[in-house]
Design a protein around this motif. Structure first.
Motif, PDB file in Angstrom:
ATOM      1  N   TRP A  75      37.673  33.790  31.716  1.00 11.99           N
ATOM      2  CA  TRP A  75      37.711  33.302  33.042  1.00 11.99           C
ATOM      3  C   TRP A  75      37.869  31.618  32.954  1.00 11.99           C
ATOM      4  CZ3 TRP A  75      35.193  30.208  36.774  1.00 11.99           C
ATOM      5  CH2 TRP A  75      35.652  30.038  37.795  1.00 11.99           C
ATOM      6  N   THR A  76      38.614  30.924  33.900  1.00 15.74           N
ATOM      7  CA  THR A  76      38.571  29.514  33.456  1.00 15.74           C
ATOM      8  C   THR A  76      39.301  28.972  34.867  1.00 15.74           C
ATOM      9  OG1 THR A  76      39.289  27.569  32.024  1.00 15.74           O
ATOM     10  CG2 THR A  76      41.144  29.511  32.807  1.00 15.74           C
ATOM     11  N   THR A  77      38.686  27.486  35.130  1.00 14.86           N
ATOM     12  CA  THR A  77      39.295  27.120  36.449  1.00 14.86           C
ATOM     13  C   THR A  77      39.518  25.565  35.961  1.00 14.86           C
ATOM     14  OG1 THR A  77      38.708  26.298  38.663  1.00 14.86           O
ATOM     15  CG2 THR A  77      36.925  26.778  37.066  1.00 14.86           C
ATOM     16  N   TYR A  82      42.014  29.215  39.762  1.00 17.18           N
ATOM     17  CA  TYR A  82      41.179  30.219  38.853  1.00 17.18           C
ATOM     18  C   TYR A  82      42.051  31.225  38.455  1.00 17.18           C
ATOM     19  CZ  TYR A  82      37.662  28.276  42.463  1.00 17.18           C
ATOM     20  OH  TYR A  82      36.965  27.413  43.331  1.00 17.18           O
ATOM     21  N   ARG A  83      41.685  31.660  37.127  1.00 17.54           N
ATOM     22  CA  ARG A  83      42.621  32.616  36.418  1.00 17.54           C
ATOM     23  C   ARG A  83      41.844  33.338  35.297  1.00 17.54           C
ATOM     24  NH1 ARG A  83      43.816  27.567  35.793  1.00 17.54           N
ATOM     25  NH2 ARG A  83      44.325  26.683  33.519  1.00 17.54           N
ATOM     26  N   ASP A 139      34.067  37.823  43.573  1.00 17.01           N
ATOM     27  CA  ASP A 139      34.926  37.972  42.008  1.00 17.01           C
ATOM     28  C   ASP A 139      36.364  38.794  42.613  1.00 17.01           C
ATOM     29  OD1 ASP A 139      32.966  36.821  40.843  1.00 17.01           O
ATOM     30  OD2 ASP A 139      32.224  38.442  39.680  1.00 17.01           O
ATOM     31  N   ARG A 140      37.192  38.133  42.644  1.00 13.08           N
ATOM     32  CA  ARG A 140      38.725  38.621  43.236  1.00 13.08           C
ATOM     33  C   ARG A 140      39.751  38.231  42.255  1.00 13.08           C
ATOM     34  NH1 ARG A 140      38.690  39.365  48.403  1.00 13.08           N
ATOM     35  NH2 ARG A 140      40.962  39.906  48.220  1.00 13.08           N
ATOM     36  N   ASN A 141      39.529  37.623  40.912  1.00 13.92           N
ATOM     37  CA  ASN A 141      40.750  37.020  40.103  1.00 13.92           C
ATOM     38  C   ASN A 141      41.115  38.283  39.173  1.00 13.92           C
ATOM     39  OD1 ASN A 141      38.952  34.401  40.073  1.00 13.92           O
ATOM     40  ND2 ASN A 141      41.046  34.289  41.005  1.00 13.92           N
ATOM     41  N   LEU A 215      30.062  40.387  32.884  1.00 13.03           N
ATOM     42  CA  LEU A 215      31.125  41.197  32.358  1.00 13.03           C
ATOM     43  C   LEU A 215      31.875  41.902  33.201  1.00 13.03           C
ATOM     44  CD1 LEU A 215      28.278  41.612  30.412  1.00 13.03           C
ATOM     45  CD2 LEU A 215      30.261  42.107  28.761  1.00 13.03           C
ATOM     46  N   ARG A 216      33.336  41.743  33.045  1.00 16.71           N
ATOM     47  CA  ARG A 216      34.124  42.467  34.136  1.00 16.71           C
ATOM     48  C   ARG A 216      35.513  42.965  33.104  1.00 16.71           C
ATOM     49  NH1 ARG A 216      34.178  36.603  35.678  1.00 16.71           N
ATOM     50  NH2 ARG A 216      32.584  36.304  37.392  1.00 16.71           N
ATOM     51  N   ARG A 217      36.262  43.934  34.000  1.00 13.23           N
ATOM     52  CA  ARG A 217      37.548  44.432  33.570  1.00 13.23           C
ATOM     53  C   ARG A 217      38.496  43.397  34.224  1.00 13.23           C
ATOM     54  NH1 ARG A 217      39.557  46.899  29.169  1.00 13.23           N
ATOM     55  NH2 ARG A 217      41.830  47.204  29.800  1.00 13.23           N
ATOM     56  N   ALA A 218      39.100  42.710  33.442  1.00 10.00           N
ATOM     57  CA  ALA A 218      40.108  41.663  34.130  1.00 10.00           C
ATOM     58  C   ALA A 218      41.402  42.281  34.270  1.00 10.00           C
ATOM     59  CB  ALA A 218      40.074  40.374  33.244  1.00 10.00           C
ATOM     60  N   GLN A 219      41.964  43.017  33.354  1.00 12.94           N
ATOM     61  CA  GLN A 219      43.340  43.598  33.230  1.00 12.94           C
ATOM     62  C   GLN A 219      43.185  44.976  33.058  1.00 12.94           C
ATOM     63  OE1 GLN A 219      46.074  41.404  33.532  1.00 12.94           O
ATOM     64  NE2 GLN A 219      44.396  39.785  34.021  1.00 12.94           N
TER      65      GLN A 219
END
Length: 219
Positions: A75-77, A82-83, A139-141, A215-219
């Motif tokens: 995650w970066t900004t 944000y992306r 957290d909505r990216n 920790l997230r599931r981004a894709q």
């Protein structure tokens, strides 16, 4: 073994009490504490390849918490927004691989909180020093919101702000200690959350700092 909320506890986790914050949200007290030695080595390895940095928001503000990432996505900004990216924009290299100890803690914590099958592909590492904070945000990216979020607290204690589905909703103020893990998903997945300004202190794990793995599931 069974936690206070009546869920079956994985043998990976140490003994501790659990607190249900809302439907789909839980604190697992001390869940990660027994793995601090492995986590310290893993954090050092990740940040040697992707050093901590203070990112900039799209509005041009410097974030007070320093950040790094590991996993397939980071995650970066910056001014562009944000992306998630596959490469560290500062080095041009892929983000470091996610250490097994991070993944194992996240998967077992999610399962203990009734989210089986969690498969994180992104881990944001935040370093808070005294005075650093994280404002209320969602957290909505991520591509979808089916997977939960798993947050691991290490080092100095902090106050976790857990709000509602609107920024203006009143937030719970919850103390987090070294080794505590917060899991939220399902109906709680888009609740606002943040960290109050960190108080000064010292902790054997991180010195005058708090480290947080998200920790997230981004894709």
């Amino acid at each position: 073994m069974t936690g206070s909320a009546g869920h079956t506890k994985d043998l990976f986790a140490p003994a501790g009490h659990w607190e249900e914050l809302a439907a789909g949200a839980m604190i697992l007290r001390g869940f990660a504490r027994d793995h601090e030695t492995e986590m310290a080595a893993a954090i050092e390895q990740v940040t040697a390849a992707a050093p901590f940095r203070h990112m900039q928001t799209p509005g041009g503000h410097r974030m007070s918490a320093a950040m790094s990432n590991c996993g397939e996505f980071g995650w970066t900004t910056d001014r562009r927004g944000y992306r998630y990216t596959r490469e560290d924009p500062e080095t041009g290299h892929p983000w470091p691989a996610m250490p097994d100890v991070f993944r194992n803690i996240a998967v077992t914590a999610a399962e203990a909180a009734s989210f089986p099958g969690f498969d994180p592909d992104a881990c944001l590492i935040n370093r808070y020093q005294p005075g650093a904070r994280m404002g209320l945000h969602q957290d909505r990216n991520e591509r979808d919101f089916d997977a939960p979020i798993v947050s691991v607290s290490l080092g100095l204690p902090a106050t976790f702000l857990f709000g509602g589905e609107r920024r203006a909703d009143r937030s719970l103020r919850l103390p987090l200690e070294h080794g505590d893990v917060v899991v939220w998903g399902a109906a709680a997945r888009l609740r606002y959350h943040g960290i109050a300004p960190l108080r000064s202190g010292s902790h054997p794990f991180a010195g005058e700092a708090r480290l947080n793995l998200t920790l997230r599931r981004a894709q």
